[in-house]
Design a protein around this motif. Structure first.
Motif, PDB file in Angstrom:
ATOM      1  N   GLY A  89       0.811  -1.214   0.000  1.00 16.72           N
ATOM      2  CA  GLY A  89       0.000   0.000   0.000  1.00 16.72           C
ATOM      3  C   GLY A  89       0.844   1.263   0.000  1.00 16.72           C
ATOM      4  N   LEU A  90       1.977   1.214   0.671  1.00  6.01           N
ATOM      5  CA  LEU A  90       2.885   2.362   0.659  1.00  6.01           C
ATOM      6  C   LEU A  90       3.395   2.636  -0.752  1.00  6.01           C
ATOM      7  CD1 LEU A  90       4.524   4.451   2.353  1.00  6.01           C
ATOM      8  CD2 LEU A  90       6.334   2.731   2.452  1.00  6.01           C
ATOM      9  N   PHE A  91       3.769   1.582  -1.474  1.00  4.00           N
ATOM     10  CA  PHE A  91       4.212   1.778  -2.858  1.00  4.00           C
ATOM     11  C   PHE A  91       3.094   2.401  -3.704  1.00  4.00           C
ATOM     12  CE2 PHE A  91       6.880  -2.260  -2.095  1.00  4.00           C
ATOM     13  CZ  PHE A  91       7.920  -1.528  -1.552  1.00  4.00           C
ATOM     14  N   GLU A  92       1.867   1.895  -3.547  1.00  2.00           N
ATOM     15  CA  GLU A  92       0.737   2.435  -4.311  1.00  2.00           C
ATOM     16  C   GLU A  92       0.539   3.916  -4.054  1.00  2.00           C
ATOM     17  OE1 GLU A  92      -3.085   0.659  -4.136  1.00  2.00           O
ATOM     18  OE2 GLU A  92      -2.388  -1.313  -4.763  1.00  2.00           O
ATOM     19  N   ARG A  93       0.639   4.312  -2.799  1.00  2.00           N
ATOM     20  CA  ARG A  93       0.391   5.705  -2.449  1.00  2.00           C
ATOM     21  C   ARG A  93       1.546   6.619  -2.837  1.00  2.00           C
ATOM     22  NH1 ARG A  93      -2.813   7.344   1.472  1.00  2.00           N
ATOM     23  NH2 ARG A  93      -2.501   9.309   0.340  1.00  2.00           N
ATOM     24  N   LEU A  94       2.770   6.093  -2.789  1.00  2.00           N
ATOM     25  CA  LEU A  94       3.941   6.952  -2.934  1.00  2.00           C
ATOM     26  C   LEU A  94       4.435   7.065  -4.372  1.00  2.00           C
ATOM     27  CD1 LEU A  94       5.479   8.487  -0.717  1.00  2.00           C
ATOM     28  CD2 LEU A  94       7.149   6.631  -0.702  1.00  2.00           C
ATOM     29  N   PHE A  95       4.455   5.951  -5.100  1.00  2.00           N
ATOM     30  CA  PHE A  95       5.031   5.941  -6.438  1.00  2.00           C
ATOM     31  C   PHE A  95       3.951   6.271  -7.468  1.00  2.00           C
ATOM     32  CE2 PHE A  95       8.452   2.718  -4.960  1.00  2.00           C
ATOM     33  CZ  PHE A  95       9.141   3.749  -4.327  1.00  2.00           C
ATOM     34  N   LEU A  96       3.622   7.535  -7.536  1.00  2.00           N
ATOM     35  CA  LEU A  96       2.505   7.999  -8.353  1.00  2.00           C
ATOM     36  C   LEU A  96       2.964   8.411  -9.752  1.00  2.00           C
ATOM     37  CD1 LEU A  96       0.631  10.225  -5.748  1.00  2.00           C
ATOM     38  CD2 LEU A  96       0.042   7.894  -6.474  1.00  2.00           C
TER      39      LEU A  96
END
Length: 203
Positions: A89-96
């Protein structure tokens, strides 16, 4: 070299954290450290990239730390063949898009917004690493190296696998694992990194 250590275990004080302690002790230069367990963010907030929610303060701060880093060290346990859900979830939110990467208009390629940085993965698991590689071809390594960190520009991405941790495996093998992590830290400054790109947006 400026290094960011990211503890990707959802629980504080796990083996991942200890391995990061060893890595940090062997590092020259400036180090920064963040624990996933300390971050406040909604990992399932994105329903569509057409309507991306604003970053919580912890995510905005983490992005600044990643942007400032030359080298990322990410430690996490292998759960069901993947990263823990909160780390995904962190990757989804951060790597936009338009920030961590940007597709070209006229060809199938893309700009990697975090190019010029390297990464080391410290992955703990119940599975024997040799079995993971030979029987299953280490899909977590391919995913992280090519579809996650590599996709946004991290290169090289080295992976260090530690297992099995169950049935006393961690206790028996810890001295050997610690030595391996220390060697990884000592060799990190010599990694060949490419040129950094200008920010796709204001970092």
């Amino acid at each position: 070299m400026r290094t960011l250590l990211l503890d990707g275990h959802p629980r504080a004080g796990a083996l991942s954290s200890h391995l990061l302690d060893i890595y940090q002790a062997g590092l020259p230069g400036v180090t920064d450290r963040v624990a996933l367990a300390d971050l406040a963010f909604a990992e399932t907030a994105i329903r569509s990239y057409a309507a991306v929610p604003e970053w919580e303060p912890d995510l905005a701060d983490l992005w600044q730390r990643i942007w400032a880093a030359d080298h990322l060290v990410l430690a996490f346990p292998l759960w069901w063949g993947d990263t823990p859900a909160r780390l995904s979830g962190l990757f989804e939110r951060l790597f936009l898009p338009q920030r961590a990467f940007a597709y070209h208009r006229d060809d199938p390629w893309w700009e990697r917004g975090l190019a010029g940085r390297s990464a080391d993965l410290l992955i703990t698991m119940d599975t024997p690493p040799l079995w993971l590689r030979l029987a299953w071809r280490a899909p977590i390594v391919h995913r992280m190296r090519h579809q996650v960190l590599g996709f946004v520009g991290f290169k090289p991405v080295r992976a260090f696998l530690f297992g099995p941790t169950r049935r006393g495996g961690a206790e028996r093998n810890l001295p050997r694992w610690e030595a391996r992590v220390a060697r990884a830290a000592q060799s990190a400054p010599g990694l060949r990194r490419g040129a950094r790109h200008a920010a796709l947006q204001d970092p």
